[in-house]
Scaffold this motif. Structure first.
Motif, PDB file in Angstrom:
ATOM      1  N   SER A  25       0.821  -1.215   0.000  1.00 52.89           N
ATOM      2  CA  SER A  25       0.000   0.000   0.000  1.00 52.89           C
ATOM      3  C   SER A  25       0.855   1.264   0.000  1.00 52.89           C
ATOM      4  O   SER A  25       0.405   2.325  -0.442  1.00 52.89           O
ATOM      5  N   VAL A  26       2.090   1.161   0.485  1.00 51.07           N
ATOM      6  CA  VAL A  26       2.977   2.322   0.516  1.00 51.07           C
ATOM      7  C   VAL A  26       3.387   2.704  -0.902  1.00 51.07           C
ATOM      8  O   VAL A  26       3.301   3.862  -1.317  1.00 51.07           O
ATOM      9  N   PHE A  27       3.853   1.711  -1.670  1.00 51.26           N
ATOM     10  CA  PHE A  27       4.283   1.955  -3.049  1.00 51.26           C
ATOM     11  C   PHE A  27       3.139   1.767  -4.046  1.00 51.26           C
ATOM     12  O   PHE A  27       3.322   1.969  -5.247  1.00 51.26           O
ATOM     13  N   GLN A  28       1.967   1.370  -3.529  1.00 48.18           N
ATOM     14  CA  GLN A  28       0.774   1.166  -4.356  1.00 48.18           C
ATOM     15  C   GLN A  28       1.073   0.235  -5.535  1.00 48.18           C
ATOM     16  O   GLN A  28       0.801   0.554  -6.688  1.00 48.18           O
ATOM     17  N   GLU A  29       1.623  -0.936  -5.213  1.00 48.88           N
ATOM     18  CA  GLU A  29       1.920  -1.912  -6.241  1.00 48.88           C
ATOM     19  C   GLU A  29       1.593  -3.318  -5.764  1.00 48.88           C
ATOM     20  O   GLU A  29       1.554  -3.586  -4.557  1.00 48.88           O
TER      21      GLU A  29
END
Length: 207
Positions: free
Chosen positions: A168-172
């Motif tokens: 969720s941090v890098f949205q990947e």
């Protein structure tokens, strides 16, 4: 990676050629000015000098393997056409685990909007997977894709990659493919048409 510097892979829809310095200013550098491509590839804009340095690292580093993706129809049906005028994107392999050379991360970019959705990216990935298995001895592949890039996620899922993580941090999302014996047989069947030729004098000849 110097292993593939003289290798051309011929498919039905795409031709994969080594990434050379000649490809940088003509198309590649222009592609990477696109904010859309920067977002989709999680890349930062580079100067032309930095792009040349990146190309040299792709050639020299032992943990990276890349091919430029050409439109096979243009390449094979227009005599005398240059590679630069056939370029549509690239496909890459990163050896991500120094202790386990059988593990790699794969990514593909079809930069030309008019060439998307036509199966070029799918064939490029299949050909690169086959190259990774047969030439590099790889058996485990991962793909890290932005959560909003649904077409790319769906493409990898159709190639039997399974989602194993979401950041969720890098949205990947991370998808993985384990190349067991049945899967390897399937891959070799999918790429049975692929031909390997020499890349001579910095340019391949249209077939």
């Amino acid at each position: 990676m110097r292993l593939n510097q003289n290798t051309v892979l011929l498919g039905k829809k795409v031709v994969l050629v080594p990434y050379t310095a000649e490809h940088v200013p003509s198309r590649y550098h222009e592609w990477m000015k696109s904010e859309e491509l920067q977002r989709l590839t999680a890349s930062e804009p580079l100067t032309l000098e930095q792009e040349y340095a990146m190309q040299r690292s792709w050639l020299e580093d032992t943990d990276k393997c890349t091919f430029i993706v050409l439109d096979a129809e243009k390449w094979q049906t227009q005599p005398g056409i240059t590679e630069e005028n056939c370029m549509v994107g690239d496909v890459n392999l990163f050896l991500t685990d120094l202790e386990d050379p059988t593990v790699g991360e794969i990514e593909v970019m079809i930069a030309e909007p008019s060439c998307r959705g036509k199966g070029l990216g799918t064939e490029a990935v299949l050909m690169m997977l086959s190259y990774g298995v047969t030439k590099l001895g790889m058996t485990k592949f991962e793909a890290k894709i932005g959560q909003g890039n649904e077409p790319s996620i769906q493409m990898f899922q159709k190639l039997h990659f399974e989602q194993v993580a979401m950041n969720s941090v890098f949205q990947e999302v991370t998808l993985r493919l384990i190349m067991n014996e049945p899967m390897q047989q399937w891959l070799l069947e999918q790429t049975s048409h692929m031909e390997e030729k020499l890349y001579r004098d910095g340019s391949a000849e249209p077939c």
